[in-house]
Enzyme design. Sequence first.
Site, PDB file in Angstrom:
ATOM      1  N   HIS A   1       0.872  -1.194   0.000  1.00 45.17           N
ATOM      2  CA  HIS A   1       0.000   0.000   0.000  1.00 45.17           C
ATOM      3  C   HIS A   1       0.897   1.229   0.000  1.00 45.17           C
ATOM      4  O   HIS A   1       1.501   1.576   1.011  1.00 45.17           O
ATOM      5  CB  HIS A   1      -0.909   0.013   1.240  1.00 45.17           C
ATOM      6  CG  HIS A   1      -1.866   1.165   1.278  1.00 45.17           C
ATOM      7  ND1 HIS A   1      -3.215   1.011   1.540  1.00 45.17           N
ATOM      8  CD2 HIS A   1      -1.692   2.494   1.110  1.00 45.17           C
ATOM      9  CE1 HIS A   1      -3.813   2.185   1.522  1.00 45.17           C
ATOM     10  NE2 HIS A   1      -2.907   3.115   1.267  1.00 45.17           N
TER      11      HIS A   1
ATOM     12  N   HIS B   1       1.552   5.372  -1.676  1.00 49.56           N
ATOM     13  CA  HIS B   1       1.178   6.549  -2.469  1.00 49.56           C
ATOM     14  C   HIS B   1       2.438   7.147  -3.087  1.00 49.56           C
ATOM     15  O   HIS B   1       3.337   7.564  -2.366  1.00 49.56           O
ATOM     16  CB  HIS B   1       0.494   7.600  -1.590  1.00 49.56           C
ATOM     17  CG  HIS B   1      -0.777   7.094  -0.976  1.00 49.56           C
ATOM     18  ND1 HIS B   1      -2.002   7.244  -1.581  1.00 49.56           N
ATOM     19  CD2 HIS B   1      -1.004   6.402   0.159  1.00 49.56           C
ATOM     20  CE1 HIS B   1      -2.935   6.674  -0.819  1.00 49.56           C
ATOM     21  NE2 HIS B   1      -2.349   6.150   0.240  1.00 49.56           N
TER      22      HIS B   1
ATOM     23  N   LYS C   1      -9.179  -0.441  -5.823  1.00 50.87           N
ATOM     24  CA  LYS C   1      -9.240   0.214  -4.521  1.00 50.87           C
ATOM     25  C   LYS C   1     -10.623   0.822  -4.299  1.00 50.87           C
ATOM     26  O   LYS C   1     -11.120   1.571  -5.139  1.00 50.87           O
ATOM     27  CB  LYS C   1      -8.177   1.325  -4.445  1.00 50.87           C
ATOM     28  CG  LYS C   1      -8.164   2.105  -3.132  1.00 50.87           C
ATOM     29  CD  LYS C   1      -7.648   1.289  -1.967  1.00 50.87           C
ATOM     30  CE  LYS C   1      -7.794   1.999  -0.623  1.00 50.87           C
ATOM     31  NZ  LYS C   1      -6.747   2.968  -0.337  1.00 50.87           N
TER      32      LYS C   1
ATOM     33  N   HIS D   1     -10.500   0.884   1.808  1.00 49.52           N
ATOM     34  CA  HIS D   1     -10.266   1.884   2.860  1.00 49.52           C
ATOM     35  C   HIS D   1     -11.437   1.757   3.827  1.00 49.52           C
ATOM     36  O   HIS D   1     -12.553   2.177   3.527  1.00 49.52           O
ATOM     37  CB  HIS D   1     -10.194   3.297   2.274  1.00 49.52           C
ATOM     38  CG  HIS D   1      -9.902   4.338   3.316  1.00 49.52           C
ATOM     39  ND1 HIS D   1      -8.694   5.015   3.372  1.00 49.52           N
ATOM     40  CD2 HIS D   1     -10.625   4.779   4.370  1.00 49.52           C
ATOM     41  CE1 HIS D   1      -8.702   5.821   4.428  1.00 49.52           C
ATOM     42  NE2 HIS D   1      -9.875   5.711   5.036  1.00 49.52           N
TER      43      HIS D   1
ATOM     44  N   HIS E   1      -4.561  -0.716   5.790  1.00 52.77           N
ATOM     45  CA  HIS E   1      -4.124   0.029   6.982  1.00 52.77           C
ATOM     46  C   HIS E   1      -5.079  -0.143   8.166  1.00 52.77           C
ATOM     47  O   HIS E   1      -5.649   0.810   8.672  1.00 52.77           O
ATOM     48  CB  HIS E   1      -3.885   1.519   6.683  1.00 52.77           C
ATOM     49  CG  HIS E   1      -4.874   2.186   5.774  1.00 52.77           C
ATOM     50  ND1 HIS E   1      -6.227   2.090   5.936  1.00 52.77           N
ATOM     51  CD2 HIS E   1      -4.692   2.966   4.687  1.00 52.77           C
ATOM     52  CE1 HIS E   1      -6.819   2.784   4.997  1.00 52.77           C
ATOM     53  NE2 HIS E   1      -5.918   3.314   4.219  1.00 52.77           N
TER      54      HIS E   1
ATOM     55  N   ASP F   1       1.512   2.580   3.519  1.00 51.77           N
ATOM     56  CA  ASP F   1       0.679   3.774   3.356  1.00 51.77           C
ATOM     57  C   ASP F   1       1.537   5.029   3.415  1.00 51.77           C
ATOM     58  O   ASP F   1       1.068   6.074   3.863  1.00 51.77           O
ATOM     59  CB  ASP F   1      -0.445   3.812   4.408  1.00 51.77           C
ATOM     60  CG  ASP F   1      -1.534   4.809   4.046  1.00 51.77           C
ATOM     61  OD1 ASP F   1      -1.612   5.210   2.864  1.00 51.77           O
ATOM     62  OD2 ASP F   1      -2.294   5.197   4.948  1.00 51.77           O
TER      63      ASP F   1
HETATM   64  C1  NCD Z   1      -3.556   9.025   2.101  1.00 54.53           C
HETATM   65  C2  NCD Z   1      -3.120  10.076   1.094  1.00 54.53           C
HETATM   66  O1  NCD Z   1      -2.573  11.111   1.507  1.00 54.53           O
HETATM   67  O2  NCD Z   1      -3.286   9.866  -0.098  1.00 54.53           O
HETATM   68  N1  NCD Z   1      -3.542   9.621   3.400  1.00 54.53           N
HETATM   69  C3  NCD Z   1      -3.454   8.972   4.577  1.00 54.53           C
HETATM   70  O3  NCD Z   1      -3.560   9.607   5.622  1.00 54.53           O
HETATM   71  N2  NCD Z   1      -3.239   7.687   4.637  1.00 54.53           N
HETATM   72  C4  NCD Z   1      -4.877   8.500   1.720  1.00 54.53           C
HETATM   73  C5  NCD Z   1      -5.247   7.258   2.445  1.00 54.53           C
HETATM   74  O4  NCD Z   1      -4.660   6.181   2.251  1.00 54.53           O
HETATM   75  O5  NCD Z   1      -6.177   7.330   3.271  1.00 54.53           O
HETATM   76 ZN    ZN Z   2      -3.233   5.074   1.680  1.00 56.74          ZN
END
Ligand code: NCD
Ligand code: ZN
Length: 347
Positions: free
Chosen positions: A14, A16, A100, A137, A175, A248
């Site tokens: 996971h 970003h 997702k 999520h 998460h 995450d």
């Molecule tokens: C994530 C993001 O910034 O894209 N933020 C987070 O707090 N984890 C989005 C997400 O996974 O909820």
């Molecule tokens: Zn995330």
Amino acid sequence: MTDRLTIRQPDDWHLHLRDGAMLTGVAPHTARHFRRAIIMPNLVPPVVRGDDARSYRQRIMAALPADTTFEPLMTLYLTENTDPDDVAAAAESGLVSAVKLYPAGATTNSDSGVRNFDKVRPVLETMARIGLPLCVHGEVTDSDIDIFDREAVFIERVLDPVLRSVPGLRVVMEHVTTKDGIDYVRSQNKDMAATITTHHLIINRNHILAGGIRPHYYCLPVAKRENHRLALREAATSGDSRFFLGTDSAPHSDPTKETACGCAGIFTAPNTMSCLAHVFEEEGALDRLEAFTSLNGPAFYRVEPNATTLTLVRGSEPVIYPDKIETGDGTVTVFDCGFNLYWRVED
Ligand code: NCD
Ligand code: ZN
């Protein structure tokens, strides 16, 4: 005392990576240690169709050195208009590894998410048929539900009914942050798993709020009480194959976090493996780190574990990570675990 640990190379289930200058700035930090990562699709606009995933994948590869061994595993962002045939084609060509699900409004860039679950049933049924995992999520977004209860309420009101109504759907609760989530995953069959982040093994809600508000510890789902953190630690270090790492890691520039209404997300890519080795050592479970970072995820996603390895070395002096990294899209603060780290990844 063990001071050297070689494990199969980890994957991040996971992650970003963003886009543009931020992507260029952060991608090398993951590619340095991880062989593969599930790439979250919450760009603006989101990665919705197979074609979007194909071009995003090209941008990720272009942000890394030509000889990188890193492999982005792409995901599609489920909307009420998602076409089941497009999902099936993207999965069958190997382009996409998961879909997702964001409940609309749950987190950063989730406005295109799902409001009415009946509308996505045909997609979910197709996914169940072809075995494509749904990454969830797991928070409701209703304003009358306390933010600390949103995961538990999601399980009861959304996740459990969806699983019952789409038999065979393979689901990753992303998460997971509560004992309720851990218990729920354990109560289900082999089609259900959960990712656990590095930071949720380390911080509880006091770290965010006690003695001053710390925006760099704010993420979603928000860290919960200590008993929940302990349940996550127990699950992650237990060796149970249903739990695996999804960092995450979610970079936001400092000005967008250090403000009256700051963004959610913690950037852990640079020091995640050092933090995890520390946590697993504290729990007397270093021998189970490999299962969490490198074996359980591939087993759920039905891919081979990596043939390459990563070695962690425990030194006598603390490892110093930069507090911040510079990107073309601004400065990003690196997760401060709050204690000295002695484990580092060998170059
Ligand atoms: C994530 C993001 O910034 O894209 N933020 C987070 O707090 N984890 C989005 C997400 O996974 O909820
Ligand atoms: Zn995330």
